[in-house]
Design a protein around this motif. Structure first.
Motif, short mmCIF file in Angstrom:
data_model
loop_
_atom_site.label_atom_id
_atom_site.label_comp_id
_atom_site.label_asym_id
_atom_site.label_seq_id
_atom_site.Cartn_x
_atom_site.Cartn_y
_atom_site.Cartn_z
N SER A 399 1.05 -0.98 0.28
CA SER A 399 0.08 0.11 0.11
C SER A 399 1.15 1.10 0.00
O SER A 399 0.29 2.43 -0.92
N GLN A 400 1.58 1.45 1.13
CA GLN A 400 2.46 2.47 0.98
C GLN A 400 3.53 2.61 -0.55
O GLN A 400 3.62 3.59 -0.98
N ALA A 401 3.78 1.79 -1.16
CA ALA A 401 5.07 2.00 -2.42
C ALA A 401 3.68 1.87 -3.25
O ALA A 401 4.63 2.89 -4.18
N HIS A 402 2.59 1.86 -3.01
CA HIS A 402 1.80 1.64 -4.36
C HIS A 402 1.14 3.32 -3.91
O HIS A 402 1.45 4.00 -4.69
N CYS A 403 0.87 4.42 -3.05
CA CYS A 403 0.60 5.70 -2.43
C CYS A 403 1.43 6.39 -2.76
O CYS A 403 1.33 7.83 -3.34
N GLU A 434 -3.96 25.97 -3.43
CA GLU A 434 -4.58 25.73 -4.66
C GLU A 434 -4.32 24.04 -5.31
O GLU A 434 -4.94 23.34 -5.36
N GLU A 435 -3.19 25.03 -5.49
CA GLU A 435 -2.72 23.43 -6.06
C GLU A 435 -2.24 21.92 -5.08
O GLU A 435 -3.19 20.45 -5.66
N ILE A 436 -1.55 22.34 -3.79
CA ILE A 436 -1.85 21.43 -2.96
C ILE A 436 -3.35 20.72 -2.20
O ILE A 436 -3.36 19.48 -2.91
N LYS A 437 -4.39 21.70 -2.56
CA LYS A 437 -5.83 21.12 -2.95
C LYS A 437 -6.52 20.16 -3.34
O LYS A 437 -7.02 19.09 -3.77
N CYS A 438 -5.79 20.85 -4.81
CA CYS A 438 -6.60 20.17 -5.82
C CYS A 438 -5.55 18.34 -5.88
O CYS A 438 -5.95 17.18 -6.66
N ILE A 439 -4.12 18.57 -5.55
CA ILE A 439 -3.05 17.00 -5.42
C ILE A 439 -4.19 16.17 -4.52
O ILE A 439 -3.78 15.35 -4.54
N GLU A 440 -4.97 16.60 -3.48
CA GLU A 440 -5.24 16.06 -1.76
C GLU A 440 -6.69 15.40 -2.99
O GLU A 440 -7.07 14.13 -2.05
N GLU A 441 -7.48 16.37 -4.19
CA GLU A 441 -8.58 15.45 -3.96
C GLU A 441 -8.50 14.04 -4.98
O GLU A 441 -8.84 13.37 -5.37
N LYS A 442 -7.55 14.81 -6.18
CA LYS A 442 -6.81 13.62 -7.27
C LYS A 442 -6.66 11.79 -6.42
O LYS A 442 -7.53 11.56 -6.35
N GLN A 458 -0.47 12.27 4.64
CA GLN A 458 -0.03 12.70 5.44
C GLN A 458 1.16 12.98 5.15
O GLN A 458 1.35 14.64 5.78
N LYS A 459 1.84 12.61 5.31
CA LYS A 459 3.34 12.46 4.93
C LYS A 459 3.27 14.09 4.16
O LYS A 459 4.89 14.79 4.09
N PHE A 460 3.16 13.80 2.70
CA PHE A 460 2.70 14.43 1.98
C PHE A 460 2.70 16.09 2.34
O PHE A 460 3.79 16.92 1.94
N LYS A 461 1.96 15.93 2.86
CA LYS A 461 1.09 17.95 2.77
C LYS A 461 2.23 18.12 4.16
O LYS A 461 3.02 19.21 3.98
N THR A 462 2.69 16.77 4.99
CA THR A 462 3.99 17.72 6.23
C THR A 462 5.15 18.17 5.40
O THR A 462 6.11 19.32 5.87
N SER A 463 5.69 17.59 4.33
CA SER A 463 6.57 17.62 3.84
C SER A 463 6.22 19.14 2.74
O SER A 463 7.78 19.10 2.63
N GLU A 496 -3.47 19.45 13.79
CA GLU A 496 -4.16 18.76 12.73
C GLU A 496 -3.92 17.55 12.31
O GLU A 496 -4.71 16.68 12.47
N LEU A 497 -3.07 17.50 11.79
CA LEU A 497 -2.91 16.32 10.46
C LEU A 497 -1.83 15.37 12.01
O LEU A 497 -1.88 14.37 11.71
N GLN A 498 -1.69 15.88 13.02
CA GLN A 498 -1.11 14.70 13.73
C GLN A 498 -1.39 14.54 14.44
O GLN A 498 -1.39 13.61 14.96
N ARG A 499 -2.73 15.18 14.82
CA ARG A 499 -3.89 14.64 15.84
C ARG A 499 -4.07 13.04 14.91
O ARG A 499 -4.43 12.20 15.42
N LYS A 500 -4.90 13.60 13.74
CA LYS A 500 -5.67 12.32 12.96
C LYS A 500 -4.47 11.37 12.59
O LYS A 500 -4.84 10.18 13.11
N MET A 501 -3.60 11.84 12.25
CA MET A 501 -2.40 10.54 12.67
C MET A 501 -1.65 9.36 13.48
O MET A 501 -2.31 8.78 13.61
N GLU A 502 -2.03 9.80 15.37
CA GLU A 502 -2.30 9.29 15.33
C GLU A 502 -3.57 8.94 16.17
O GLU A 502 -3.60 7.39 16.53
#
Length: 623
Positions: A399-403, A434-442, A458-463, A496-502
């Motif tokens: 899953s991780q490799a695919h994602c 806007e591009e980050i949001k578009c990537i997330e939706e796709k 979440q790791k992508f957004k954090t990076s 919020e991202l950290q909270r969601k991951m935990e």
């Protein structure tokens, strides 16, 4: 099998050995077996009865001379006529008392093996149940020297023979006498029971030793075989030529009364000869019958004695090893069939694994027996845990490799813009967001991402946080006040991202714990049910034995045989003690405590409390 195969034969050194061909045939039979063996003096027509049980005219050699035909023990396997899904195994044995052989030890081994391997033992003799006939079955009185129930001396092996020995059928051939006793008609069974009554030697009478020997034989038959039956057969025909060709003539050439008696005998055997059992509760199939034949034969040939407990324990190690292998292999095979990696969610993976684990558990429970200290059950659980963890890890890895590949592809344009500094301009920060949001939706709209989908996102957004802050600081379209608000908002999103991951990690952990709780709950349940079933079967065996011994004791008392009555009273006390020790709730409590310890050994600390809690609840329910 169209023709019989030799199961046990005499070796060159005078001992007995199993025949590899017969063992191979038995090893292919996975159905429960009903085993009928016939013993008796040579040239008494044993093979004819066995052919009739097998539903054929020919098969076991009949012979037409005074020379014995059957050597060793011969076997024929066929579908049981009355019990679907069961195999009838018919054993024809070498005639006892063969003058050409002159080996009494061999005869004794034949008799013991027939008794140990069969569900029904047929003893075949001729003409009448008189003193001479009783003396010729002296093998029964000698079995206690060759057969031991337990490896440790419990003081009274004979007290347990009636729980382990087959039903006993005495077939009397070529009968001409009338069934009368003291001028009254009697049944065949009454005739047998009268013949088994002890005889008193007259004072000063010569041959009192013979009377004692015959009485010893009578006592043993009554003591060892709690279920006894007698069949009496007329002469098949008065025509000598027909008698000498019994495997060639048609049934209508034989005495109709004899044929009717033969059919009644076969019907009784089909109906009353039960499945062969080991350890009181474990059904014997062809493979385990092969093990029994091999081990009993080796034991008698090497040490001149066979211990039933040792043989069953050795077979249990083999069977339990196979149970572990088959159950764990089933889990692995079914997971490969049903699971396409990566699974969409952890719940899907847990559900499929749980289904396969439950199936594997039932396979293990059905095949395993006499698993002392639950060492094989622990081994089964350990292997399942190992295979499951490997699959879960593989699921996460794929899953991780695919994602990671997916989000890298989707964010390729974003990365190019970042590398070229396209966002470091007035209004660039808004375009970046806007591009980050578009990537997330796709990314979210893509199917079959698997268990690591949210984590990779979440790791992508954090990076991209630091790059986003750099772009924001250089954006001249934003005032200082707006930049402060965006920075604060970015920190809040980060938290919020950290909270969601935990929270996601906790949720997965809780789901795994709940899954593990259900697995161990089912494990406890299956073990408890199996223990209850086996205990009840043993209780019934003991109760039947107790009833048999009480009837025999009362009969001896009535006839004035006080010494024999005292022997039975001691055996009754012995059985009652066994009944007291076989308390269902007591043994289940021990079993559940043992399983709790297994769970503690296998599970990480967070799971142990749940396992012990389940054990305590089950103990309360059982009581």
């Amino acid at each position: 099998m169209d023709l019989p195969v030799c199961l046990i034969e005499n070796s060159a050194d005078g001992k007995m050995q199993v025949n590899a061909e017969a063992i191979n045939i038995l090893s292919q039979i996975t159905e429960p077996v009903v085993v009928v063996a016939i013993v008796g003096l040579y040239r008494t027509g044993k093979s004819y009865l066995m052919n009739k049980l097998a539903g054929s005219q020919k098969g076991f050699a009949l012979g037409a001379t005074v020379q014995a035909q059957t050597k060793g023990i011969w076997m024929r396997c066929l579908p049981h006529p009355n019990m679907a899904g069961h195999t009838l195994v018919v054993l024809d044995t070498e005639g006892l008392g063969d003058v050409e052989k002159g080996d009494k030890k061999n005869d004794m081994w034949i008799f013991c093996l027939a008794t140990l391997l069969s569900s029904a033992l047929v003893y075949n003799s001729k003409a009448v149940l008189d003193e001479d006939a009783i003396e010729k079955i002296h093998y029964v009185g000698e079995m206690a020297e060759l057969i031991k129930v337990r490896s440790k001396d419990n003081g009274d092996d004979e007290a347990e023979f009636d729980r382990h020995f087959p039903i006993f059928i005495w077939a009397v051939r070529d009968v001409t006498l009338k069934l009368e006793f003291n001028g009254k008609s009697i049944t065949e069974d009454e005739y047998l029971e009268n013949a088994l009554m002890l005889q008193k030697a007259k004072t000063g009478q010569k041959g009192s030793a013979k009377v004692e020997r015959r009485n010893k034989c009578r006592e043993c038959i009554r003591m060892y075989f709690k279920e006894r039956k007698c069949f009496m057969f007329d002469l098949p025909t008065a025509n000598k030529n027909v008698l000498q060709n019994m495997d060639e003539v048609s049934d209508d050439q034989l005495n109709p009364e004899f044929m009717a008696q033969t059919n009644t005998f076969c019907d009784y055997v089909y109906k009353n000869a039960g499945i062969k059992y080991m350890d009181d509760v474990h059904q014997v199939n062809g493979k385990s019958l092969a093990h029994l034949a091999t081990m009993y034969t080796n034991a008698l040939s090497t040490s001149n004695a066979a211990c039933m407990e040792d043989v069953v324990t050795n077979i249990s190690v083999v069977e339990n090893t196979v149970a572990v292998r088959e159950a764990t292999q089933h889990y692995e095979n079914k997971m490969k069939e049903r699971v396409t990696l990566p699974t969409e969610t952890l719940e899907q993976m847990l559900k499929l694994s749980e289904e396969c684990e439950m199936e594997a558990l039932k396979i293990f429970m059905k095949r395993s027996f006499k698993d002392n200290d639950y060492q094989f059950q622990k081994q089964f659980l350990e292997i399942i845990e190992q295979k499951k963890n490997e699959l879960f890890q593989k699921n996460d890895t794929e899953s991780q490799a695919h994602c990671e590949k997916l989000i890298k592809t989707i964010s390729k344009d974003l990365q190019n813009c970042l590398d070229q500094g396209s966002y470091v301009t007035s209004g660039g920060y808004q375009k970046f967001k806007e591009e980050i949001k578009c990537i997330e939706e796709k990314y979210k709209n893509e199917p079959r991402k698997g268990t690591k989908a949210e984590e990779v996102l979440q790791k992508f957004k954090t990076s991209k946080e630091m790059e986003g802050i750099t772009i924001m600081k250089s954006d001249e379209a934003l005032s200082d006040q707006q930049k402060q608000r965006e920075k604060k908002k970015a920190n809040q999103e980060k938290q919020e991202l950290q909270r969601k991951m935990e929270e996601d990690q906790r949720s997965k952990k809780n789901k795994k714990m709940e899954h593990q709780r259900r697995i161990y709950e089912e494990n406890f349940k299956e073990t408890a049910e199996k223990m209850q079933k086996e205990t009840r079967m043993r209780q019934k065996q003991l109760q039947d034995s107790l009833q048999h011994k009480t009837t025999e004791r009362d009969l001896y008392r009535l006839q004035g045989w006080d010494k024999q009555a005292m022997i039975y009273q001691k055996q009754i006390n012995f059985v009652r003690k066994m009944q007291e020790e076989l308390d269902v709730s007591f043994w289940l409590s021990i079993a559940i405590d043992a399983l709790g310890c297994i769970a503690a050994a296998l599970l990480p600390p967070p799971y142990r409390l749940a396992a012990f809690a389940i054990a305590q609840v089950l103990k309360v329910v059982i009581k």
